[in-house]
Design a protein around this motif. Structure first.
Motif, short mmCIF file in Angstrom:
data_model
loop_
_atom_site.label_atom_id
_atom_site.label_comp_id
_atom_site.label_asym_id
_atom_site.label_seq_id
_atom_site.Cartn_x
_atom_site.Cartn_y
_atom_site.Cartn_z
N GLU A 1 -7.54 0.92 -4.89
CA GLU A 1 -7.47 1.33 -3.49
C GLU A 1 -6.37 2.36 -3.25
OE1 GLU A 1 -7.02 -2.16 -1.14
OE2 GLU A 1 -9.02 -2.93 -1.57
N ASP A 2 -5.24 2.22 -3.96
CA ASP A 2 -4.11 3.14 -3.77
C ASP A 2 -3.90 3.95 -5.05
OD1 ASP A 2 -2.59 2.57 -1.06
OD2 ASP A 2 -3.27 0.63 -1.83
N ARG A 3 -4.85 4.79 -5.36
CA ARG A 3 -4.84 5.57 -6.60
C ARG A 3 -3.63 6.52 -6.67
NH1 ARG A 3 -9.95 5.21 -9.06
NH2 ARG A 3 -11.53 4.27 -7.71
N ASP A 4 -3.32 7.18 -5.55
CA ASP A 4 -2.23 8.15 -5.54
C ASP A 4 -0.89 7.48 -5.81
OD1 ASP A 4 -4.04 10.13 -5.04
OD2 ASP A 4 -3.65 10.23 -2.88
N LEU A 5 -0.68 6.30 -5.25
CA LEU A 5 0.56 5.57 -5.46
C LEU A 5 0.70 5.17 -6.93
CD1 LEU A 5 3.12 4.23 -4.37
CD2 LEU A 5 1.74 2.24 -3.74
N THR B 1 0.86 -1.18 0.00
CA THR B 1 0.00 0.00 0.00
C THR B 1 0.90 1.23 0.00
OG1 THR B 1 -0.08 0.17 2.40
CG2 THR B 1 -1.72 -1.25 1.34
N GLU B 2 0.28 2.38 -0.06
CA GLU B 2 1.05 3.62 -0.04
C GLU B 2 1.86 3.74 1.26
OE1 GLU B 2 0.43 8.32 -1.18
OE2 GLU B 2 -1.30 7.00 -0.94
N CYS C 1 -4.68 -0.71 -7.62
CA CYS C 1 -4.84 0.70 -8.00
C CYS C 1 -6.24 1.23 -7.76
CB CYS C 1 -4.45 0.88 -9.46
SG CYS C 1 -2.67 0.70 -9.77
N ILE D 1 0.06 -4.06 -6.13
CA ILE D 1 -0.54 -2.81 -5.66
C ILE D 1 -1.90 -2.69 -6.31
CG2 ILE D 1 -0.39 -0.30 -5.59
CD1 ILE D 1 2.75 -2.35 -6.18
#
Length: 530
Positions: free
Chosen positions: A94-98, A38-39, A92, A90
């Motif tokens: 859930e962790d759009r910014d990353l 995760t981020e 994406c 990852i």
């Protein structure tokens, strides 16, 4: 180089339709060795692990579902044999910014990380478990493997998963500039090929016995060592492109296989591609001996490939052939011309050698796909077809052509503006044309996306590709500035409006003057009468 994006679309569409994987397949099982990042955990994990293959994915993605089991299998194997290599996922969704941080634009995207300091690189291997393992293990090894033991080298050649580029060093040339160039090439191409070097007497005697310089030999996976290719060009001292070009051509198998993973490498080779479409493994096996014989004869001049018609049969249409198998067709990629054995009778494998010979001698006519030439044009937009493409674009007028596909959304949005553009040039020495690229072959045009807009100047100079805004004014200005005739349709249109406005104004003025002239006369008459 030109190649058809229709062919790419057909291959990818066919691959998408292969048996689907379960919905749960995209996300690795909880008990697998795949690490969920995760981020919050990503940065530290990358910093603490020297080799990480990260998959950026979405759970709903069909390709991710297909990759998921292969990815998990590779991770489980590597944790046992190469614990320094980690595979991670990852999500994406859930962790759009990353994912945005790494400019992820499609799923799945695979990136290789070698610690926190080095920038990531794109994974360039195939997406099967064995390929993933081989690709990642290679990253932990030197770019060039040194083979001192004959038995080890022979076993390596027998068990190749990808081509081996072997440098054979005669005594006394280890410090040459050629040797340095080889290492540079190996470092550049290590992700696609295995590189090795040896001074083993057996290999020196076979490949570099009388040489005073290194020999370069390519062993291909799935083929006998006797089919290896030996470099016979100029010295590669400080000219790495010579060796790179050799590897690009000779690394292809004698009778390879076209899939979504290999299609690009074959089309980018820029030499004709000969297809043998087969429906069963038995058909391919029957063709194997004589196709390989032809491939040896025309090595470096034609690439020969098999294509499984049960998966990719629709690609026959892109090569102007019917979906009747087996079939044989040669695609001249540079000229984008197709030459196929007549399908009115069943394919005779014995006819292939003579057909290829005629192709090489330039004695074959290409199969040109075209709609019928329209008897009447029903629109100001000229309906262009393949059979008259060259005639129209060389007609002595500025010709602006839209190459489109009926299913293309951008093409549909452009259509009404394009019709306005055609109306603007009606009666002028500018032709506004469109052609359905899915139904018509064209030459001398590099179509990489739809719509593609190209201006053919009236003076016969090179076509000019339009890359600006798709607005009426922008396209009209482009035709004026880039065309030979410099016709400014926008000014003409403004002039016509001006003329109409002036004429209307003059009519009003004349009417007013008459009214003014008549009024005093009437008054005078009235006065006289009084």
């Amino acid at each position: 180089m030109q190649f058809s994006i229709k062919a790419v679309a057909a291959i990818l569409a066919a691959i998408t339709n292969i048996a689907s994987v379960s919905a749960e397949g995209a996300t690795a099982p909880e008990d697998s060795a795949v690490v969920k990042l995760t981020e919050a955990t990503f940065k530290d994990f990358i910093a603490n692990n020297p080799y990480v293959l990260a998959e950026f994915f979405a759970p709903w993605c069909g390709h991710c579902k297909k990759l998921g089991p292969e990815f998990a299998s590779a991770a489980d194997s590597l944790v046992e044999t190469n614990p320094d290599i980690k595979l991670a996922q990852i999500d994406c969704t859930e962790d759009r910014d990353l994912c945005a941080q790494f400019d992820i634009r499609g799923y799945p995207t695979l990136k290789v990380f070698k610690g926190e300091a080095a920038p990531p690189s794109d994974y360039a291997g195939q997406r099967q478990s064995d390929s993933i393992i081989n690709y990642m293990v290679k990253l932990t090894l030197p770019a060039v493997q040194v083979f001192d033991d004959t038995a080890v080298l022979e076993k390596t050649v027998e068990a190749l998963a990808e081509p081996l580029v072997l440098q054979v060093l005669p005594e006394g040339v280890e410090k040459s500039s050629s040797n340095e160039t080889f290492y540079q090439v190996a470092d550049k191409l290590r992700e696609s090929f295995t590189f090795g070097t040896t001074s083993d007497p057996k290999y020196v005697a076979e490949y570099a016995k009388s040489a005073k310089k290194p020999a370069y030999v390519i062993f291909r996976n799935g083929e006998d060592a006797e089919d290896a290719s030996v470099y016979k060009g100029k010295d590669i001292d400080e000219e790495s492109e010579l060796l790179i070009d050799f590897i690009d051509v000779e690394s292809k198998p004698l009778f390879g296989e076209i899939t979504g993973a290999t299609y690009q490498s074959y089309t980018s080779a820029n030499i004709p591609l000969a297809y043998y479409f087969y429906s069963t493994a038995e058909e391919r096996d029957a063709a194997d001996p004589f196709i390989k014989k032809l491939a040896r004869k025309y090595r470096g001049e034609i690439n020969f490939v098999g294509l499984d018609a049960s998966q990719f049969g629709m690609h026959a249409q892109n090569l102007n052939m019917k979906e009747e198998f087996p079939l044989f067709v040669v695609h001249d990629l540079e000229g984008n011309k197709k030459y196929g054995i007549d399908q009115s009778t069943p394919l005779d494998n014995n006819a292939i050698a003579q057909f290829v010979q005629k192709f090489k001698a330039g004695k074959l006519e290409p199969i040109v796909k075209s709609e019928p030439i329209p008897e009447v044009q029903n629109s100001t937009v000229y309906h262009l077809v393949g059979a008259e493409h060259e005639k129209v674009v060389k007609s002595g007028k500025d010709v602006f052509v839209k190459y489109y596909a009926p299913w293309c959304g951008h093409c549909k949005r452009l259509a009404p503006i394009y019709e306005e553009l055609a109306d603007l040039y009606e009666g002028k020495d500018v032709v506004i044309a469109e052609i359905d690229h899915t139904l018509n072959d064209v030459e001398s045009v590099d179509i990489k996306g739809y719509p593609t807009l190209v201006l053919f100047p009236a003076d016969g100079s090179e076509p000019i590709y339009y890359e600006d805004a798709r607005s009426l004014e922008a396209m009209a200005n482009f035709i004026k500035e880039s065309g030979s005739l410099k016709i400014d349709a926008l000014v003409d249109e403004e002039d016509e409006e001006e003329v109409k406005e002036t004429a209307a104004a003059e009519t009003i003025s004349e009417t007013t003057e008459k009214a003014e002239t008549t009024a005093p006369a009437a008054e005078a008459d009235a006065h006289d009468e009084l």
